[in-house]
Design a protein around this motif. Sequence first.
Motif, PDB file in Angstrom:
ATOM      1  N   TYR A 275      68.975  80.719  12.397  1.00 29.05           N
ATOM      2  CA  TYR A 275      67.572  80.898  12.777  1.00 29.05           C
ATOM      3  C   TYR A 275      67.173  79.876  13.842  1.00 29.05           C
ATOM      4  O   TYR A 275      66.521  80.205  14.845  1.00 29.05           O
ATOM      5  CB  TYR A 275      66.674  80.760  11.548  1.00 29.05           C
ATOM      6  CG  TYR A 275      65.299  81.359  11.747  1.00 29.05           C
ATOM      7  CD1 TYR A 275      65.016  82.651  11.339  1.00 29.05           C
ATOM      8  CD2 TYR A 275      64.279  80.618  12.328  1.00 29.05           C
ATOM      9  CE1 TYR A 275      63.757  83.204  11.520  1.00 29.05           C
ATOM     10  CE2 TYR A 275      63.017  81.160  12.516  1.00 29.05           C
ATOM     11  CZ  TYR A 275      62.762  82.447  12.103  1.00 29.05           C
ATOM     12  OH  TYR A 275      61.521  82.989  12.291  1.00 29.05           O
ATOM     13  N   CYS A 293      56.923  81.536  13.829  1.00 28.81           N
ATOM     14  CA  CYS A 293      58.019  82.144  13.078  1.00 28.81           C
ATOM     15  C   CYS A 293      57.455  82.704  11.781  1.00 28.81           C
ATOM     16  O   CYS A 293      57.010  81.940  10.912  1.00 28.81           O
ATOM     17  CB  CYS A 293      59.100  81.103  12.793  1.00 28.81           C
ATOM     18  SG  CYS A 293      59.806  80.373  14.283  1.00 28.81           S
ATOM     19  N   VAL A 311      63.174  79.932   6.738  1.00 24.89           N
ATOM     20  CA  VAL A 311      62.357  79.913   7.957  1.00 24.89           C
ATOM     21  C   VAL A 311      61.660  78.563   8.095  1.00 24.89           C
ATOM     22  O   VAL A 311      61.689  77.929   9.163  1.00 24.89           O
ATOM     23  CB  VAL A 311      61.322  81.058   7.939  1.00 24.89           C
ATOM     24  CG1 VAL A 311      60.365  80.941   9.128  1.00 24.89           C
ATOM     25  CG2 VAL A 311      62.020  82.413   7.943  1.00 24.89           C
TER      26      VAL A 311
END
Length: 359
Positions: A275, A293, A311
């Motif tokens: 990520y 995000c 995340v």
Amino acid sequence: MTKYSFYFIALLSFIVQSCAAAPLRKVSCKDPSVQYMGRIKHEDSSATFYWSGTSATMRFTGSTIAVDLRDEKGTNYYYGIVDDSVYTKIKADTIRQSYTIADHLKKGVMHKVQVFKLTEESAGKSWLYGFETDGSTISLLDKVRKKIEFYGNSITAGYSVDDTVRDTGLPEYFNNYYTYAAMTARHYDAEYYNISKSGVGLMLSWFPVIMPELYDRLDPLDSIHKWNFHSYVPDLVVIDLFQNDSWLITKVNHPQFKNRFGTTPPDSTYIVNAYKQFVTTIRNTYPDASIVCTLGSMDATKDGSPWPGYVRAAVCQLHDRKVYSHIFAYKNATGHPKRKDQQKMAESLIQFIDANVQW
């Protein structure tokens, strides 16, 4: 026939001819009064639309407005929008033809027409050749507008937004106009670019291509010809990925899992780093943009899911003051988000942006 009958017929004929609709004037897709949003291929006679949320807008003074379209498969749908109100839904045909969006509009005043692609690239591409109107076009310099770009999966693309019975993903139920992404862009009166595809993931997709291999394409199906990132530089980028990864990471026998990971699932460190790497790619592409995000609102965000934590960890480790995390609330229902769910997501994102993001 008496002379009065003759005069009556002549008068009637004159009235019919006088009331007949004036021929529509063609406005080329290259006319400076036509403005576009989205990744579009511009050629001499047409503008090629690929991605959901792509649109063309024009200002005019006529009472009638039509659009000249042709579709690759006959499965793409568009909204015809006049003065910010949806007037018609168009199913584009494989034969080039003109589609009336509205008539009997007030003539002599400025109107705005927008043709907005509801369906994603899986429905094929379309060619827009221009507009037709009985009035004049108006070229106005737009005010300075915010610019937002979205990277996402089926949620952002508009999969089954209008399918209130099942969750089929048929083209007629796609509706990017009522996704959180499009609604957020309209809230800010922002230019809107949408790079999303149903089934795409950041590490794993339901097909061979993942978002880090897709994000820079003009045509989603063409890996050779790249998008010119200098032609559109957003102020804000929103990323909503990992929903498909969260499903596929458990499917060790899926061909795409085997292709990417063999027999060993990636651990949390690998996931967070993947990520981070994609966000870093976006940051390097847009050095000055704010990046939000997100994740949700399907089951990757349900209670106990580790994916929101991935995340947040990635964002934290990037140490970038203009990169933020915002997790959408789990909608707690099967299937994809419908209009009301997308509206809640838009409201959540707008509230977060207003409170936290400087752009």
